[in-house]
Write an enzyme that holds these catalytic residues in place. Structure first.
Site, PDB file in Angstrom:
ATOM      1  N   GLU A 146      67.471  85.461 -12.639  1.00 23.17           N
ATOM      2  CA  GLU A 146      68.866  85.262 -13.047  1.00 23.17           C
ATOM      3  C   GLU A 146      69.839  85.224 -11.873  1.00 23.17           C
ATOM      4  O   GLU A 146      70.839  85.971 -11.853  1.00 23.17           O
ATOM      5  CB  GLU A 146      69.290  86.352 -14.042  1.00 23.17           C
ATOM      6  CG  GLU A 146      68.488  86.336 -15.331  1.00 23.17           C
ATOM      7  CD  GLU A 146      68.898  87.420 -16.322  1.00 23.17           C
ATOM      8  OE1 GLU A 146      69.680  88.306 -15.939  1.00 23.17           O
ATOM      9  OE2 GLU A 146      68.431  87.381 -17.482  1.00 23.17           O
ATOM     10  N   GLU A 202      62.193  85.671 -20.358  1.00 23.51           N
ATOM     11  CA  GLU A 202      62.784  86.807 -21.062  1.00 23.51           C
ATOM     12  C   GLU A 202      63.348  86.340 -22.386  1.00 23.51           C
ATOM     13  O   GLU A 202      64.063  85.332 -22.460  1.00 23.51           O
ATOM     14  CB  GLU A 202      63.913  87.459 -20.245  1.00 23.51           C
ATOM     15  CG  GLU A 202      63.452  88.345 -19.116  1.00 23.51           C
ATOM     16  CD  GLU A 202      64.607  89.107 -18.465  1.00 23.51           C
ATOM     17  OE1 GLU A 202      65.636  89.339 -19.160  1.00 23.51           O
ATOM     18  OE2 GLU A 202      64.488  89.459 -17.279  1.00 23.51           O
TER      19      GLU A 202
END
Length: 470
Positions: free
Chosen positions: A173, A295
Site C-alpha cells: 500500500e 488483502e
C-alpha cells in the site's frame, strides 16, 4: 459437495531446491486457491517501547499476537488454505546507510516463518510492510530507492535457492501518508513514485540472478487500491511474464471495513464487489495480466452468518476471473479496533468456522486436493488415508476424516477438511452413547468438534451450537 468430485492432485515441489519451474505468473496463480495473512505479527512495530538492539525479534509479539508456530500453518493448510502472505516490517531491523544491513537474528526468524508456510506444500508471499521511508512523496524518492535496493538485495540473497513457491511482494500500500490524497486513488506525484519504485524493485530482484531471475513478483498500484485513477495511472512492466498486480479490496466498505458512521452488519448487496471485479477484469485480467488480491476481509460485528454469505459471494466472483484472494487476519476478535481475527493462534481453534465455510464454498470446484508432507526438524511423516469403509463420503469419492471437526453440512452429511481435502465425518463422531465427565455437570458430550476453547479444574471444554460441551 458433489461439485468437488473432479478435484485434481496438486504435485509438491521440493522446498528450497535449485529446481525452479519456468512458468508464467498467469499459470502460477492457477495453483493458488485461498490465502491467509499473518497480520500484526512480523509487521508489528514498537519503536518506543522495545529495545531492538537488545532483542531484535521481540517485535513479533509486541502487538499482542503470540509467537508464530509451524502448527498454525499446518492447521491452516488442513482447512484448505494454500497461500500464506507474511507481512514484514524491516524498519528497526536494519542498520544505517549505505549498507542498511538487516539484523541476522531478524532475517533468520523471517526465514523460519517462510519455511513454516512452505512446509505445508503451499505458497508464501514475503513483502515489506508498514515502512515509513517509502511514503510516496517526491522528496523521499531518492533515499527510498537506495533503501529499497539494499533491503531487497539482502532478502533476494537469503532466499536465492527457494523455488517458485516463494513470491516476493515489493511494497505494501505505498501512498502519501497523511496527505489529502492518501486514500482517494492518489495524484501524479504518488503515481510516479509508486511506478518508479515498482520498476526498480523488479530490476533489483532480476539482477540478483539464480532463481530470482525467474522469481514471481507482486507490484501494487498506488495504495494497492482499485480506484479508477490509481489503476489508470499504473504502469505494468512489459517483457516480463513473471509479474503479478497486487491489489487490496475490503468491499463493500461499510460492511467490511468501516468502523464509524455508516457501518452496517448485514450483507445484502454485492454490487460494490461486482464493481471491483469489473475494474480488475477490464484493466488486467482481460489483458492477460495476473492479479492477486493480497488483502481482503470483513471485520467481526457479531454477524457470522452474514460474513459467511459475503465470503462465498466475494470468492465466487474472484474465482470466476482467476483471482486468488488472501484474507487479512490480524488476530483481533473483540474491541473497538479492526476485528479481523479468524483463528486463535494459541489454541488453533477456528473462531469463525462459518466464515471459513463461506471461503471454501466460494472456491467451488477450484479448490485443489494435495498430499501434505509434514516437516519438522527431526522427522518427516506423510498423512495416511483413513478407513474408507466407515462413513458416507466413501461412496462419493472422498475418504473419512480422522477427526470430528465439522466445517460444512449438506444433504449428504457432515464434512470436514483435512490436509486440504474434503472428508466425511464418521458416524462414530455423532454417537450419542459416548460417555463424558461433563454429563454429570449437566453438559453434553461434544459431537462434532475437537477444539478446546477453555480449560478449568473439571477438564477441557468445547462449544457447540452455543452450548458448552466436553
Amino acid at each position: 459437495m458433489k461439485i468437488l468430485n473432479t478435484l485434481s492432485l496438486l504435485s509438491l515441489a521440493v522446498i528450497g531446491s535449485k529446481a525452479m519451474k519456468n512458468i508464467s505468473s498467469k499459470e502460477l496463480v492457477k495453483d493458488l486457491t485461498i490465502g491467509w495473512s499473518l497480520g500484526n505479527t512480523l509487521d508489528a512495530t514498537c519503536f518506543e517501547t522495545l529495545d531492538y538492539n537488545k532483542n531484535p525479534i521481540a517485535s513479533e509479539t509486541c502487538w499482542g499476537n503470540v509467537k508464530t508456530t509451524q502448527e498454525l500453518y499446518y492447521k491452516l493448510s488442513d482447512l484448505g488454505f494454500n497461500t500464506f502472505r507474511i507481512p514484514t516490517t524491516w524498519s528497526g531491523h536494519f542498520g544505517n546507510a549505505p549498507d542498511y544491513k538487516i539484523n541476522d537474528q531478524w532475517m533468520k526468524r523471517v526465514r523460519e516463518i517462510v519455511d513454516y508456510a512452505l512446509n505445508t506444500g503451499g505458497y508464501a508471499i514475503l513483502n515489506i510492510h508498514h515502512e515509513t521511508w517509502n511514503h510516496a512523496f517526491q522528496k523521499n524518492l531518492d533515499s527510498a530507492k537506495k533503501i529499497l535496493v539494499a533491503i531487497w538485495k539482502q532478502i533476494a540473497a537469503e532466499f536465492a535457492d527457494y523455488d517458485e513457491h516463494l513470491i516476493f511482494e515489493g511494497m505494501n500500500e505505498p501512498r502519501k501518508v497523511g496527505d489529502a490524497n492518501e486514500w482517494n486513488g492518489g495524484d501524479y506525484e504518488g503515481w510516479s513514485f509508486v511506478n518508479e519504485m515498482n520498476d526498480l524493485f523488479v530490476k533489483t530482484i532480476r539482477a540478483t540472478g539464480g532463481n530470482n531471475a525467474l522469481r514471481h513478483l507482486m507490484i501494487p498500484t498506488y495504495a494497492a487500491c482499485v480506484m479508477d485513477n490509481a489503476v489508470n495511472n499504473f504502469k505494468f512492466p512489459s517483457g516480463d511474464d513473471k509479474v503479478i498486480v497486487s491489489l487490496h479490496s475490503y468491499s463493500p466498505y461499510n460492511f467490511a471495513l468501516n468502523n464509524g458512521a455508516g457501518a452496517i452488519s448485514n450483507f445484502y448487496d454485492g454490487s460494490e464487489i461486482d464493481w471491483v471485479m469489473n475494474i480488475i477484469n477490464s484493466n488486467f485480467i482481460s489483458k492477460g495480466i495476473p492479479v492477486i488480491i493480497g488483502e481482503f476481509g470483513a471485520m467481526n460485528r457479531n454477524n457470522e452468518d452474514d460474513r459467511e454469505r459475503w465470503a462465498e459471494y466475494y470468492i465466487k466472483k474472484a474465482t470466476s476471473l482467476g483471482i486468488p484472494c488472501v484474507i487479512w487476519d490480524n488476530g483481533y476478535f473483540e474491541g473497538e479496533g479492526e476485528r479481523f481475527g479468524l483463528i486463535n493462534r494459541s489454541t488453533l481453534q477456528v473462531v469463525y468456522p462459518k466464515l471459513v465455510n463461506g471461503l471454501i464454498k466460494g472456491l467451488g470446484n477450484s479448490i485443489k486436493t494435495r498430499t501434505t508432507v509434514r516437516k519438522t526438524t527431526t522427522t518427516t511423516s506423510q498423512s495416511q488415508p483413513t478407513n474408507d469403509n466407515s462413513c458416507f463420503s466413501v461412496n462419493l469419492g472422498y475418504s473419512c476424516c480422522n477427526g470430528c471437526e465439522v466445517v460444512y453440512t449438506d444433504s449428504d452429511g457432515k464434512w470436514g477438511v483435512e490436509n486440504g481435502n474434503w472428508c466425511g465425518i464418521k458416524s462414530s463422531c455423532n454417537s450419542a452413547s459416548r460417555n463424558c465427565w461433563s454429563e454429570r455437570l449437566g453438559y453434553p458430550c461434544c459431537q462434532s468438534t475437537s477444539s478446546i476453547v477453555y480449560t478449568d479444574n473439571d477438564g477441557k471444554w468445547g462449544v457447540e451450537n452455543g452450548n458448552w460441551c466436553e
